[in-house]
Design a protein around this motif. Structure first.
Motif, mmCIF file in Angstrom:
data_model
loop_
_atom_site.group_PDB
_atom_site.id
_atom_site.type_symbol
_atom_site.label_atom_id
_atom_site.label_comp_id
_atom_site.label_asym_id
_atom_site.label_seq_id
_atom_site.Cartn_x
_atom_site.Cartn_y
_atom_site.Cartn_z
ATOM 1 N N SER A 1 0.820 -1.212 0.000
ATOM 2 C CA SER A 1 0.000 0.000 0.000
ATOM 3 C C SER A 1 0.855 1.264 0.000
ATOM 4 N N VAL B 1 0.861 4.018 3.740
ATOM 5 C CA VAL B 1 1.609 3.876 4.989
ATOM 6 C C VAL B 1 2.506 5.093 5.183
ATOM 7 N N LEU C 1 -2.022 -4.192 4.469
ATOM 8 C CA LEU C 1 -2.913 -3.040 4.261
ATOM 9 C C LEU C 1 -3.429 -3.030 2.824
ATOM 10 N N THR D 1 -6.124 -5.481 2.383
ATOM 11 C CA THR D 1 -7.422 -5.007 2.913
ATOM 12 C C THR D 1 -8.048 -4.000 1.944
ATOM 13 N N GLU D 2 -7.206 -3.172 1.317
ATOM 14 C CA GLU D 2 -7.743 -2.186 0.366
ATOM 15 C C GLU D 2 -8.410 -2.893 -0.823
ATOM 16 N N GLU E 1 -9.897 4.507 1.168
ATOM 17 C CA GLU E 1 -8.833 3.810 1.897
ATOM 18 C C GLU E 1 -8.363 4.591 3.124
ATOM 19 N N LEU F 1 -2.298 4.529 7.312
ATOM 20 C CA LEU F 1 -1.723 3.769 8.423
ATOM 21 C C LEU F 1 -0.403 4.427 8.809
ATOM 22 N N TYR G 1 -7.374 2.656 15.886
ATOM 23 C CA TYR G 1 -7.888 3.372 14.722
ATOM 24 C C TYR G 1 -8.515 4.663 15.202
ATOM 25 N N ILE H 1 -4.040 -6.106 12.269
ATOM 26 C CA ILE H 1 -4.202 -5.039 11.272
ATOM 27 C C ILE H 1 -5.623 -5.087 10.688
ATOM 28 N N VAL I 1 -8.512 -2.195 10.609
ATOM 29 C CA VAL I 1 -9.142 -1.789 9.344
ATOM 30 C C VAL I 1 -10.654 -2.049 9.424
#
Ligand SMILES: [Zn+2]
Length: 287
Positions: free
Chosen positions: A9, A12, A85, A88-89, A105, A108, A130, A163, A167
């Motif tokens: 990702s 970050v 990450l 997850t996106e 998105e 992080l 978060y 993580i 998310v």
């Protein structure tokens, strides 16, 4: 877990070490904490210039804010985090599309020791979190050592679960679940607020499980023992287990994340689910 070689990702932000924290006096004050503030007041009381003092402190080695360089091991962990990450996106991007909406998105931030977030200052001791205000996941990579050593939950998929859980809170934020919960928490008493928090947290565990299912279907990323790693992590950070370790007794009314058994159960439910019902943990008597 198979993760190396997959895309990472761009979301970050590394705030460890120099240049990451805004630089100069601000970061030193951040690193020095209360001690630095007290010193600044003393400098000021004695007729000195606190700003000049800060700059001098910032130039020296070994002053409170100077950070250790990242180890190769930490760099690898950073790449792992960026890959998870990205996973997850991709997964939540597809799921939101199916729901007729667009996944925005999250960011992080990797930090060390303490960080200024959109939700205020936070220390590493509170663990990954978060912040809905700035839509950002914050993590100090040393938490993964703690997960392994203090909580007895080692393994890369235990880390991926952590993580994916954070998310999951972002997914809840985008879908308006978090704001509804916070409004209801304002109206109710403390016990009710805690119960709502448990439902929100168990739903984040569900979302982590659902992400693992979708990720496995898409990338075939699970290796032998991975699911056990995540389930062990969910079990070890249950409120009852943590309270028993910390204070030798369990106070269910004070739970904010759910018991070990509940956390494992909702993660498993997610593992078996193809779709997400935002009411799932809220409209049930059977948590
Ligand atoms: Zn959570």
């Amino acid at each position: 877990m198979r993760w190396e070689g997959r895309e990472q990702s761009d979301n970050v932000e590394d705030r460890r070490g120099s240049g990451g924290g805004g630089g100069g006096g601000g970061r030193i004050a951040l690193g020095g904490g209360m001690g630095t503030i007290v010193l600044l007041v003393i400098v000021w009381l004695m007729g000195g210039n606190p700003l000049q003092f800060l700059q001098e402190q910032g130039g020296g080695t070994g002053s409170p804010g100077v950070e250790a360089p990242a180890s190769p091991e930490e760099e690898k962990t950073k790449q792992f985090v960026a890959t998870i990450l990205k996973d997850t996106e991709t997964i939540w991007g597809e799921e939101f599309k199916k729901m007729g909406s667009t996944y925005e998105e999250p960011k992080l931030v990797i930090f060390r020791s303490q960080v200024r977030s959109g939700c205020g200052f936070a220390g590493a001791q509170m663990g990954p979190f978060y912040c809905p205000t700035d839509r950002t996941v914050y993590i100090d990579l040393s938490f993964f050592n703690e997960l392994s050593q203090r909580f007895g939950a080692p393994g890369d998929f235990a880390q991926a679960y952590v993580i994916a859980h954070e998310v999951g809170h972002h997914v809840q934020n985008l879908l308006g679940v978090s704001s509804k919960v916070h409004e209801a928490q304002q109206r109710g008493g403390e016990v009710q607020a805690n119960q709502l928090s448990v439902r929100l947290e168990l739903q984040a565990d569900f979302l982590a499980g659902m992400w693992a299912r979708k990720g496995q279907q898409k990338y075939d990323f699970l290796e032998q023992g991975d699911l056990e790693e995540a389930l062990r992590a969910a079990n070890q950070i249950g409120d009852d287990t943590l309270q028993r370790q910390a204070q030798g007794q369990v106070v269910p009314d004070s739970f904010t994340h759910g018991s070990s058994e509940q956390r494992v159960r909702w993660f498993k439910k997610g593992l078996q689910s193809d779709r997400f019902d935002p009411n799932n943990t809220f409209q049930t008597d059977d948590l």
